[in-house]
Motif scaffolding. Sequence first.
Motif, PDB file in Angstrom:
ATOM      1  N   CYS A 102       0.871  -1.180   0.000  1.00  0.00           N
ATOM      2  CA  CYS A 102       0.000   0.000   0.000  1.00  0.00           C
ATOM      3  C   CYS A 102       0.905   1.225   0.000  1.00  0.00           C
ATOM      4  O   CYS A 102       1.372   1.666   1.073  1.00  0.00           O
TER       5      CYS A 102
ATOM      6  N   HIS B 155      -5.529  -6.027   7.364  1.00  0.00           N
ATOM      7  CA  HIS B 155      -5.549  -4.700   6.753  1.00  0.00           C
ATOM      8  C   HIS B 155      -4.101  -4.221   6.634  1.00  0.00           C
ATOM      9  O   HIS B 155      -3.420  -4.001   7.637  1.00  0.00           O
TER      10      HIS B 155
ATOM     11  N   TYR C 160      -4.423   0.550   3.199  1.00  0.00           N
ATOM     12  CA  TYR C 160      -5.774   0.567   2.642  1.00  0.00           C
ATOM     13  C   TYR C 160      -6.086  -0.697   1.841  1.00  0.00           C
ATOM     14  O   TYR C 160      -7.115  -0.760   1.159  1.00  0.00           O
TER      15      TYR C 160
ATOM     16  N   ARG D 141      -8.698   0.139  -1.933  1.00  0.00           N
ATOM     17  CA  ARG D 141      -9.807   1.069  -1.689  1.00  0.00           C
ATOM     18  C   ARG D 141     -10.436   1.577  -2.977  1.00  0.00           C
ATOM     19  O   ARG D 141     -11.484   2.215  -2.950  1.00  0.00           O
TER      20      ARG D 141
END
Length: 450
Positions: free
Chosen positions: A20, A102, A105, A128
């Motif tokens: 990410c 997680h 994102y 996302r």
Amino acid sequence: MLLHRLYDDDLAQASYLIGCPDVGVALVVDPHRDVQAYLDLARQHSLRITHVTETHLHADLLSGARELSARAHAELHLSAEGGPDWTPTYPHTPLHHGDTLHVGYVRVQALHTPGHTPEHLSFLITDRHGDTALLTGDFVFVGDVGRPDLLDEAAGGHDTRFTGARQLFGALRDHFLPLPPGTPIWPGHGAGSACGKALGTQPSSTVGAETQRAWWAPYVARNDEDGFTRTLLADQPDAPAYFARMKRDNRAGPPLTPSTPLPALPASAVLDGLLIDTRPRGAYHAGSLPNALHLPDGPHLETWAAWLIDPDADPRPLVLLARDAAHAHALRARLWRVGLDRVAGYVTDLHGLPTRPYPPLPPGALPHDAALLDVRTTAEHAAGHLPGALLRPAAHLTRDLQTLPRDTPVTVYCQSGARSAAAASLLRTRGFADVRELAGGYAAWTAAHP
């Protein structure tokens, strides 16, 4: 979302870094044991590895998950879906079906997809922006699915293949087919792996492409579990004997690799260990030692080393014949990937040692009193072999040594002469006194005997 595939051509094994960039964090899935590659890749993308996981307990390589977690100070998440016999015994956070990680994102959902192994997980990745990918491990390959018979073939199971096939069928029906057709899939292996029988050469596919083209898709579409099972279990390749050792060691937890440099050794140290002669075949034939295992530095080093070195049965330290220190370090890192850690050091030549030549036999000069040993696969042997030859695939040879005659000469052959040179060297290191190879292998013999 950043998705980067790292591929080991020798073992035909893929691992993945999922990053990410917005938050600067990353997850690594199915790392091999030479973990510096992942740390370097993360650094190149300004990422910090915060999570490490695996799809399953591997049989073909020694896992780097524990090592990478320790080196990166990352959380280690491993499947808890297979019961106590399939749960790693070292510290980790258990993962169950439906659990979500997680990573910034990026959302990583675990899906229990058993069959290849009881605890197997796939990972549905979603960022996302709605972009998705499915990391399938050894569940679904391009054009194939993971074989469910390895527990029987290599780990001492009894008819577990039928349960595995049924589980695999159910996982395809319940967890794979319902996904959107455009979902990209990224498997854990490519063509050349022994974890399936019809793996494609492409690195990735989509759910829709597999449900349209893969051999298994019509069986699942018409709910034909029996036909699926029969076809899946037919004609699977030989399962290497070392797979049982990898399963055991991966469950127990691979030891951390040493950080110390590999020392250069005096020539005398070679005689006390198992020399790994990594030179080309011609150089080995021109002169080597009886305690030298011929494993040429090339595309099959890791695979052949795993086939022919059994650290449980042969406690000798490994000594590498390498060009220099950097070459020795690279060779050691490749051996780490298949759990061969007992490397004492390296030498750069064999000067002053009692070497001898090992010339192969021409196809027209096979001795009549020698036992013929075919070290090709079962499928190759079935397609044609020398009259009277014993089939002992190279992938099983360390397990089958006690079945070979020691009171007669042995002539070893494969298809072209490469595997047989390595296999013959194993016999010499284990005390077989009169071992020769067939020059050019079965291909040369059939050309000489039209």
